[in-house]
Design a protein around this motif. Structure first.
Motif, PDB file in Angstrom:
ATOM      1  N   ARG A 116       0.702  -1.260   0.188  1.00  0.00           N
ATOM      2  CA  ARG A 116       0.096  -0.175   0.086  1.00  0.00           C
ATOM      3  C   ARG A 116       0.781   1.360  -0.437  1.00  0.00           C
ATOM      4  O   ARG A 116       1.921   1.069   0.678  1.00  0.00           O
ATOM      5  N   LEU A 117       0.098   2.451  -0.545  1.00  0.00           N
ATOM      6  CA  LEU A 117       1.166   3.469  -0.720  1.00  0.00           C
ATOM      7  C   LEU A 117       0.457   4.571   0.297  1.00  0.00           C
ATOM      8  O   LEU A 117      -1.339   4.706   0.240  1.00  0.00           O
ATOM      9  N   TYR A 118       0.832   4.900   1.486  1.00  0.00           N
ATOM     10  CA  TYR A 118       0.279   5.911   2.371  1.00  0.00           C
ATOM     11  C   TYR A 118       0.192   7.037   2.126  1.00  0.00           C
ATOM     12  O   TYR A 118       1.359   7.873   2.381  1.00  0.00           O
ATOM     13  N   GLY A 119      -1.161   7.842   2.506  1.00  0.00           N
ATOM     14  CA  GLY A 119      -0.931   9.676   3.063  1.00  0.00           C
ATOM     15  C   GLY A 119      -2.300  10.106   2.562  1.00  0.00           C
ATOM     16  O   GLY A 119      -3.273   9.269   1.907  1.00  0.00           O
ATOM     17  N   ARG A 120      -2.647  11.027   2.748  1.00  0.00           N
ATOM     18  CA  ARG A 120      -4.003  11.813   2.890  1.00  0.00           C
ATOM     19  C   ARG A 120      -4.127  11.998   1.287  1.00  0.00           C
ATOM     20  O   ARG A 120      -2.988  12.606   0.751  1.00  0.00           O
ATOM     21  N   GLY A 121      -4.815  11.218   1.237  1.00  0.00           N
ATOM     22  CA  GLY A 121      -5.398  11.896  -0.548  1.00  0.00           C
ATOM     23  C   GLY A 121      -4.913  10.505  -0.840  1.00  0.00           C
ATOM     24  O   GLY A 121      -5.304  10.894  -2.390  1.00  0.00           O
ATOM     25  N   ALA A 122      -4.508   9.900  -0.744  1.00  0.00           N
ATOM     26  CA  ALA A 122      -3.491   8.835  -1.450  1.00  0.00           C
ATOM     27  C   ALA A 122      -4.315   8.337  -1.973  1.00  0.00           C
ATOM     28  O   ALA A 122      -4.195   7.512  -3.199  1.00  0.00           O
ATOM     29  N   ALA A 123      -5.643   7.875  -2.148  1.00  0.00           N
ATOM     30  CA  ALA A 123      -6.957   7.095  -2.146  1.00  0.00           C
ATOM     31  C   ALA A 123      -8.120   7.790  -2.353  1.00  0.00           C
ATOM     32  O   ALA A 123      -8.695   8.310  -3.709  1.00  0.00           O
ATOM     33  N   ALA A 374     -15.342  -3.943 -19.468  1.00  0.00           N
ATOM     34  CA  ALA A 374     -13.674  -3.916 -19.194  1.00  0.00           C
ATOM     35  C   ALA A 374     -13.700  -3.907 -17.731  1.00  0.00           C
ATOM     36  O   ALA A 374     -12.567  -4.276 -17.556  1.00  0.00           O
ATOM     37  N   PHE A 375     -14.066  -3.790 -16.335  1.00  0.00           N
ATOM     38  CA  PHE A 375     -13.764  -4.423 -15.171  1.00  0.00           C
ATOM     39  C   PHE A 375     -13.811  -6.005 -15.601  1.00  0.00           C
ATOM     40  O   PHE A 375     -12.445  -5.824 -14.508  1.00  0.00           O
ATOM     41  N   THR A 376     -14.841  -6.608 -15.643  1.00  0.00           N
ATOM     42  CA  THR A 376     -14.081  -7.856 -16.138  1.00  0.00           C
ATOM     43  C   THR A 376     -12.499  -8.433 -16.830  1.00  0.00           C
ATOM     44  O   THR A 376     -12.077  -9.104 -15.900  1.00  0.00           O
ATOM     45  N   GLU A 377     -11.903  -7.796 -17.252  1.00  0.00           N
ATOM     46  CA  GLU A 377     -11.087  -8.218 -18.558  1.00  0.00           C
ATOM     47  C   GLU A 377      -9.957  -7.277 -17.362  1.00  0.00           C
ATOM     48  O   GLU A 377      -8.578  -8.130 -17.991  1.00  0.00           O
ATOM     49  N   ALA A 378     -10.278  -6.540 -16.916  1.00  0.00           N
ATOM     50  CA  ALA A 378      -8.804  -5.824 -15.910  1.00  0.00           C
ATOM     51  C   ALA A 378      -8.639  -6.329 -15.028  1.00  0.00           C
ATOM     52  O   ALA A 378      -7.615  -7.000 -14.415  1.00  0.00           O
ATOM     53  N   TRP A 379      -9.703  -7.187 -14.343  1.00  0.00           N
ATOM     54  CA  TRP A 379      -9.707  -7.782 -13.019  1.00  0.00           C
ATOM     55  C   TRP A 379      -9.416 -10.022 -13.688  1.00  0.00           C
ATOM     56  O   TRP A 379      -9.615 -10.891 -12.781  1.00  0.00           O
ATOM     57  N   ASP A 380      -9.038 -10.006 -14.695  1.00  0.00           N
ATOM     58  CA  ASP A 380      -8.767 -11.247 -15.549  1.00  0.00           C
ATOM     59  C   ASP A 380      -9.940 -12.509 -14.931  1.00  0.00           C
ATOM     60  O   ASP A 380      -9.490 -13.095 -14.143  1.00  0.00           O
ATOM     61  N   GLY A 381     -10.915 -11.972 -15.509  1.00  0.00           N
ATOM     62  CA  GLY A 381     -11.961 -12.595 -15.160  1.00  0.00           C
ATOM     63  C   GLY A 381     -13.158 -12.780 -14.150  1.00  0.00           C
ATOM     64  O   GLY A 381     -14.196 -13.134 -14.283  1.00  0.00           O
ATOM     65  N   THR A 382     -12.547 -12.110 -13.054  1.00  0.00           N
ATOM     66  CA  THR A 382     -13.261 -11.598 -12.640  1.00  0.00           C
ATOM     67  C   THR A 382     -14.500 -10.326 -12.418  1.00  0.00           C
ATOM     68  O   THR A 382     -14.251  -9.360 -12.609  1.00  0.00           O
ATOM     69  N   ALA A 383     -15.588 -10.291 -12.754  1.00  0.00           N
ATOM     70  CA  ALA A 383     -16.739  -9.437 -12.989  1.00  0.00           C
ATOM     71  C   ALA A 383     -16.942  -8.957 -11.802  1.00  0.00           C
ATOM     72  O   ALA A 383     -16.838  -9.143 -10.687  1.00  0.00           O
ATOM     73  N   PRO A 384     -17.417  -7.195 -11.846  1.00  0.00           N
ATOM     74  CA  PRO A 384     -17.528  -6.444 -10.783  1.00  0.00           C
ATOM     75  C   PRO A 384     -18.894  -6.723  -9.921  1.00  0.00           C
ATOM     76  O   PRO A 384     -20.185  -7.185 -10.569  1.00  0.00           O
ATOM     77  N   ILE A 385     -19.318  -6.873  -8.868  1.00  0.00           N
ATOM     78  CA  ILE A 385     -21.137  -6.647  -8.432  1.00  0.00           C
ATOM     79  C   ILE A 385     -21.676  -5.140  -8.139  1.00  0.00           C
ATOM     80  O   ILE A 385     -20.282  -4.273  -8.102  1.00  0.00           O
ATOM     81  N   ASN A 424      -4.254   7.614   8.521  1.00  0.00           N
ATOM     82  CA  ASN A 424      -3.739   6.184   7.535  1.00  0.00           C
ATOM     83  C   ASN A 424      -4.102   5.624   6.287  1.00  0.00           C
ATOM     84  O   ASN A 424      -4.785   4.916   6.246  1.00  0.00           O
ATOM     85  N   GLU A 425      -4.901   6.220   5.426  1.00  0.00           N
ATOM     86  CA  GLU A 425      -5.415   6.578   4.450  1.00  0.00           C
ATOM     87  C   GLU A 425      -4.260   6.258   3.696  1.00  0.00           C
ATOM     88  O   GLU A 425      -2.787   6.087   3.928  1.00  0.00           O
ATOM     89  N   GLY A 426      -4.456   4.461   2.724  1.00  0.00           N
ATOM     90  CA  GLY A 426      -3.607   3.886   2.227  1.00  0.00           C
ATOM     91  C   GLY A 426      -4.354   3.365   1.222  1.00  0.00           C
ATOM     92  O   GLY A 426      -5.510   3.300   1.531  1.00  0.00           O
ATOM     93  N   LEU A 427      -3.666   3.492  -0.163  1.00  0.00           N
ATOM     94  CA  LEU A 427      -3.873   2.842  -1.892  1.00  0.00           C
ATOM     95  C   LEU A 427      -3.550   1.728  -1.997  1.00  0.00           C
ATOM     96  O   LEU A 427      -2.469   1.594  -1.222  1.00  0.00           O
ATOM     97  N   HIS A 428      -3.768   0.760  -2.173  1.00  0.00           N
ATOM     98  CA  HIS A 428      -3.730  -0.694  -2.839  1.00  0.00           C
ATOM     99  C   HIS A 428      -3.242  -0.409  -4.010  1.00  0.00           C
ATOM    100  O   HIS A 428      -3.457  -0.834  -4.823  1.00  0.00           O
ATOM    101  N   LEU A 429      -1.452  -0.815  -4.325  1.00  0.00           N
ATOM    102  CA  LEU A 429      -1.049  -0.192  -5.231  1.00  0.00           C
ATOM    103  C   LEU A 429      -1.687  -1.399  -6.378  1.00  0.00           C
ATOM    104  O   LEU A 429      -1.906  -0.865  -7.641  1.00  0.00           O
ATOM    105  N   ALA A 430      -1.343  -2.427  -6.519  1.00  0.00           N
ATOM    106  CA  ALA A 430      -2.262  -3.507  -7.464  1.00  0.00           C
ATOM    107  C   ALA A 430      -3.546  -3.470  -7.881  1.00  0.00           C
ATOM    108  O   ALA A 430      -3.341  -3.298  -8.847  1.00  0.00           O
ATOM    109  N   GLU A 431      -4.128  -3.628  -7.105  1.00  0.00           N
ATOM    110  CA  GLU A 431      -5.742  -2.668  -6.828  1.00  0.00           C
ATOM    111  C   GLU A 431      -5.192  -1.551  -7.976  1.00  0.00           C
ATOM    112  O   GLU A 431      -6.536  -1.810  -9.102  1.00  0.00           O
ATOM    113  N   PHE A 432      -4.636  -0.696  -7.887  1.00  0.00           N
ATOM    114  CA  PHE A 432      -4.771   1.040  -8.205  1.00  0.00           C
ATOM    115  C   PHE A 432      -4.816   0.772  -9.723  1.00  0.00           C
ATOM    116  O   PHE A 432      -5.177   1.469 -10.610  1.00  0.00           O
ATOM    117  N   LYS A 433      -4.122  -0.180 -10.608  1.00  0.00           N
ATOM    118  CA  LYS A 433      -3.056   0.021 -11.506  1.00  0.00           C
ATOM    119  C   LYS A 433      -3.965  -0.967 -12.414  1.00  0.00           C
ATOM    120  O   LYS A 433      -4.113  -0.263 -14.164  1.00  0.00           O
TER     121      LYS A 433
END
Length: 448
Positions: A116-123, A374-385, A424-433
């Motif tokens: 994760r990347l931490y910082g205010r506004g990082a997410a 688009a979401f399903t393809e970006a998440w390698d086959g996992t469809a959005p809920i 401790n606001e944080g952004l999950h970097l792999a999910e952000f990608k």
């Protein structure tokens, strides 16, 4: 040229260090819109955001509803003749960081710890800005739609001038599809589209029982003190099981989504043995039923309190209102309830602080088909809920009113452990990608 999913993923992978640097540069700017001492930082973040989009070929400017109003960014990058128009929304202002001692890393110095990347506004919500930049950058000269921008500078202080901005710049903001990057995903590895949000009312409630404070030994047992009366009144707001007891508030069903008990407890920070309040499924209680909370109290502090009867006491009553309800109805229902239950002839005063309307989006049509693909393809086959959100984004109602023909997609970069608005606001970097990939794929599909 139409890019394949793998081509877009490869481009985002190559561009990601630069996208992350842009995000980190934004996080370092202390754009706390609620702090008058840091309004220059809000201006600085607007200028930085403008420059980032200008570098991507946008015709972009800083705009205001009137002189002295918070700065927003409006811009456009044209696509092919006759292509659809997509408006991208995010906000560049952030919440106060509050006590630095509560943070494990400096709040305005982006710091990577683990995944994760931490910082205010990082997410919330500078990652939304970075996602828009990254998606446009990944498509480059292959941009198949006209992209318009609206990056707000006052979302964290209730978007007071938003209606004026939308009216003043409507011609520059009008779009076929509006993508609002200010929400989140269901879990790490599971994307989501936000299709409903609760609204909000906040009402200051004051009770007065005496003209002035009096000695508790001389008058206690005869005259009710204001705190005693206020506690009695507030207690009527809930049933025995903690469900709201205010008649007239709207409730509705929620999506059939499994929210495991262990996850609920972990994400809420519930102490061991804590019992949940209310009726119905967890997601109904959080997404499609009203919730009543006391978010502030004015009364003498415990330390140094004297032996007197308090003449007045005040509370801030906050109600999250369900989709299908309205702020006007909720205020009327709460006021009627309070007036009916005032104890012992106390004097009641109420003041509406603000209201925000709930939203239920029509999550059908070509734009939603494109987003789900688009979401399903970006998440390698996992469809959005389709996800509800218990919190409020009142400005969405303003967009729906201003652009009734547009499809509104509410997306975002947050996840259950983002801790937006908290320490401790944080952004999950792999999910952000993956968010960047998904938005690039979405723009391409909308252009098709």
């Amino acid at each position: 040229m139409t890019l394949s999913t793998e081509d877009i993923k490869a481009r985002v992978e190559d561009l990601f260090p630069g996208i992350r640097k842009d995000l980190e540069d934004l996080v370092r700017i202390e754009s706390v819109s609620a702090d008058p001492e840091r309004l220059s930082e809000v201006e600085k973040s607007a200028e930085k955001t403008r420059d980032l989009f200008a570098a991507e070929g946008f015709e972009v400017e800083i705009v205001r509803a009137f002189d002295g109003a918070p700065p927003a960014i409006v811009g456009e990058k044209k696509g092919p003749e006759g292509a659809p128009t997509v408006l991208l929304y995010a906000h560049h202002d952030v919440q106060p960081e509050n006590d630095h001692a509560d943070w494990d890393t400096p709040p305005f110095e982006p710091t990577e710890v683990g995944d994760r990347l931490y910082g205010r506004g990082a997410a919330d919500d500078k990652a939304g800005i970075a996602a828009h930049i990254g998606a446009v950058r990944a498509l480059g000269d292959d941009l198949p739609v006209t992209v318009r921008l609206f990056i707000e500078g006052e979302e964290e202080v209730a978007s007071a001038t938003l209606p004026e901005l939308l009216g003043k710049y409507q011609d520059k903001l009008k779009a076929d599809v509006i993508v609002i990057a200010d929400s989140g995903n269901w879990d790490i590895g599971v994307p989501a589209l936000t299709t409903s949000l609760r609204g909000l009312i906040r009402v200051d409630v004051e009770l007065r029982t005496l003209g002035h404070a009096v000695h508790s030994g001389m008058w206690g047992g005869l005259a009710p003190d204001a705190i005693m009366a206020l506690v009695r009144l507030l207690n009527t707001l809930w049933d025995e099981d903690g469900a709201p007891a205010v008649e007239g508030l709207v409730s509705g069903p929620a999506a059939d989504v499994d929210y495991p008990e262990e996850r609920l407890r972990a994400e809420s920070g519930a102490i061991a043995g804590l019992q949940w309040v209310g009726k119905g499924s967890a997601v109904e209680r959080m997404w499609t039923q009203p919730a009543i909370t006391i978010t502030g109290l004015d009364a003498p502090k415990v330390d140094g309190a004297s032996n007197t009867l308090s003449p007045s006491a005040r509370a801030k009553v906050t109600i999250r209102i369900a989709p299908g309800d309205s702020g006007e109805n909720a205020v009327a229902a709460l006021t009627q309830h309070l007036e009916k239950h005032v104890p012992w002839g106390a004097e009641l005063t109420t003041k509406v602080v603000d209201t925000g309307e709930p939203i239920a989006l029509d999550a059908t049509g070509p734009a939603y088909d494109a987003a789900r693909a688009a979401f399903t393809e970006a998440w390698d086959g996992t469809a959005p809920i389709d996800m509800g959100v218990g919190g409020s984004i009142p400005f969405i109602a303003e967009f729906l009113e201003a652009f009734p023909q547009a499809s509104v997609l509410v997306t975002g970069v947050e996840d259950p452990d983002t801790r937006a608005h908290g320490a401790n606001e944080g952004l999950h970097l792999a999910e952000f990608k993956k968010v960047v990939v998904a938005e690039a794929l979405l723009l391409q599909k909308l252009g098709a």
